[in-house]
Design a protein around this motif. Structure first.
Motif, PDB file in Angstrom:
ATOM      1  N   LEU A 260       0.827  -1.203   0.000  1.00  0.00           N
ATOM      2  CA  LEU A 260       0.000   0.000   0.000  1.00  0.00           C
ATOM      3  C   LEU A 260       0.864   1.258   0.000  1.00  0.00           C
ATOM      4  O   LEU A 260       0.557   2.231  -0.705  1.00  0.00           O
ATOM      5  N   ASP A 261       1.965   1.252   0.767  1.00  0.00           N
ATOM      6  CA  ASP A 261       2.876   2.402   0.774  1.00  0.00           C
ATOM      7  C   ASP A 261       3.470   2.633  -0.606  1.00  0.00           C
ATOM      8  O   ASP A 261       3.540   3.766  -1.084  1.00  0.00           O
ATOM      9  N   ARG A 262       3.907   1.566  -1.240  1.00  0.00           N
ATOM     10  CA  ARG A 262       4.498   1.703  -2.575  1.00  0.00           C
ATOM     11  C   ARG A 262       3.466   2.176  -3.587  1.00  0.00           C
ATOM     12  O   ARG A 262       3.753   3.028  -4.426  1.00  0.00           O
ATOM     13  N   LEU A 263       2.232   1.651  -3.505  1.00  0.00           N
ATOM     14  CA  LEU A 263       1.170   2.069  -4.417  1.00  0.00           C
ATOM     15  C   LEU A 263       0.833   3.542  -4.231  1.00  0.00           C
ATOM     16  O   LEU A 263       0.706   4.293  -5.202  1.00  0.00           O
ATOM     17  N   SER A 264       0.711   3.979  -2.974  1.00  0.00           N
ATOM     18  CA  SER A 264       0.359   5.379  -2.729  1.00  0.00           C
ATOM     19  C   SER A 264       1.491   6.313  -3.145  1.00  0.00           C
ATOM     20  O   SER A 264       1.237   7.398  -3.679  1.00  0.00           O
TER      21      SER A 264
END
Length: 118
Positions: A14-18
């Motif tokens: 999720l961190d990488r996607l955001s």
């Protein structure tokens, strides 16, 4: 209580996607794309006249999209400037305390390198 700062651990999906989404939407070509969409929207309304309510909804959607892109760009630029200032302050502080507390100076330098890795 947390044992480590969230920025020190591995990034979740999720961190990488955001991060990817924020980097993508903060670039000028996206603002150009929004402009092209707005122009095509206006042309489409001349070809297929919608109801007044639909026009209002569409106008607010286009304004919202435009503002999101502009705000995201502004946020990323401000974040970059702030990080540069903090890095310089950490480096200056590390130089000042290097003789007295070498371990703390090393941690300060590592915190700056941590940001560069992410």
């Amino acid at each position: 209580m947390l044992d480590e700062h969230p920025a020190e651990g591995p990034k979740s999906a999720l961190d990488r996607l955001s991060d990817t989404a924020a980097n993508f939407t903060s670039k000028p070509p996206i603002l150009i794309l929004v402009g092209v969409l707005a122009v095509s929207w206006v042309v489409g309304h001349f070809i297929f006249p919608p109801s007044f309510t639909q026009i209002l909804i569409d106008v607010f959607e286009m304004l919202t999209l435009t503002l999101v892109v502009i705000l995201q760009n502004s946020e990323r630029r401000a974040e970059g400037a702030l990080n540069k200032k903090l890095d310089l302050q950490a480096e200056a502080l590390a130089l000042l305390i290097e003789e007295r507390e070498p371990a703390i100076a090393t941690r300060l330098r590592q915190s700056v390198e941590l940001e560069d890795k992410q």
